[in-house]
Design an enzyme around this catalytic site. Structure first.
Site: not given
Length: 353
Positions: A221, A275
């Site tokens: 992320k 992400k």
């Protein structure tokens, strides 16, 4: 005569099937366009296919009853009261979307420095999980594990002297995961990026007898500018102090992503996630090729908002851009995509047969 790389190529006369006059043609044995000549031919040689099985639909929750609030920065996306989230879960099932993901907008009065509401077994997420699983036990429910929807400072962890406390935060995340799993959540998805949280959550779930609850780790992320509309949706945009660069990843790094993914797999993650999505398709490909694990990508709020806003202004074909962007995840190696386009894409796929 035709010229190729400075050398002449003989053109020969060919007759058309319809009897029209002959036309000159290159003497080519290989013509890639033959496989693109018609839709049926393109379908036969298509390398990647998007289906509704590839979609996870994120939903935003808000307290109240029979409430739907438009999110200004995400055209077409709403915050939903629990009863409305149940209705959307039913819609997801009819569209054959296998899983929904839940994210709460927490009233400011319930936010504090420690994110205490995250561990409340009757918080908004837990209420929604119970209500959805009661009506539709066969749909998958994914719950985000992080403190930013619940803290007054908007960070994913506890803070002391301006620093994010890793180990103390992990202890809270385990409690948060447990109340979600006990409410009926199927997939725990820690998005906080604290070190060691996957192992701690796995241990906590197993000790509680919740051995079948899956973990989808937000393994790679990145500290991204594309999260802005999401923070608006959960109410942390105005409360966030500073940035998240001490725990979310540097956007320049891919080797680091592989180390993070490897750690999360070793700690018990059943699935991993990258992400944001589209700006990091290279990372998706490296993760899938390296680990051959179920790999998901999150088409985040900023990615969604760009396409939705451009389509709303007539600058591009919204449906085509939506489907092209989702297919790109599959082409890069993703097994599935979290996307706010999920219901619209599912409708499109259904009409395409």
């Amino acid at each position: 005569m035709a010229i190729k790389y400075g050398r002449p190529i003989e053109l020969r006369e060919v007759s058309r099937r319809d009897g029209a006059a002959a036309s000159p043609a290159l003497d080519l044995a290989i013509r890639p366009r033959r496989n693109r000549k018609a839709e049926w031919a393109r379908r036969m040689v298509r390398e990647n296919v998007l289906t509704t099985d590839d979609l996870i639909w994120p939903l935003f929750l808000i307290d109240g009853n029979n409430k739907r609030e438009q999110i200004a920065s995400m055209p077409g996306v709403e915050r939903l009261s629990v009863d409305q989230a149940v209705r959307e879960a039913e819609r997801a099932m009819k569209l054959t979307i296998p899983c929904i993901a839940l994210f709460p907008y927490t009233d400011p009065s319930l936010r504090d420095e420690e994110g205490s509401e995250a561990c409340n077994p009757n918080n908004l997420v837990c209420q929604a999980v119970r209500a959805i699983k009661k009506e539709f036990p066969e749909i998958g429910v994914l719950c985000d594990v992080a403190l930013d929807p619940f803290t007054s400072h908007g960070h994913d962890g506890l803070i002391a002297d301006g620093a994010i406390l890793n180990d103390e935060t992990v202890a809270v995340l385990v409690r948060q995961a447990l109340v979600q799993a006990e409410a009926g959540c199927d997939i725990i998805a820690p998005s906080d990026m604290m070190d060691g949280r996957v192992a701690a959550i796995r241990e906590g779930l197993d000790q509680a007898g919740l051995i079948d609850v899956q973990i989808m780790a937000y393994a790679a992320k990145y500290a991204s500018a594309f999260y802005g509309p999401f923070r608006d949706a959960i109410g942390s945009a105005k409360t966030l102090t500073g940035d998240k660069r001490t725990y979310q990843m540097d956007s320049a790094n891919t080797d680091e992503a592989l180390r993070e993914v490897e750690l999360d797999i070793s700690e018990g993650a059943d699935m991993v996630m990258v992400k944001p999505g589209m700006p990091y398709l290279d990372v998706v490909r490296r993760v899938k090729d390296t680990f051959a694990m179920p790999t998901f990508a999150y088409q985040v709020s900023g990615e969604y908002a760009m396409i939705a806003a451009a389509a709303g202004n007539g600058w591009l074909d919204g449906d085509r851009a939506m489907m092209e962007s989702l297919l790109a995840f599959k082409r890069a190696g993703a097994d599935g995509v979290l996307s706010y386009f999920a219901p619209k894409a599912a409708e499109k796929l259904r009409t395409q047969g």
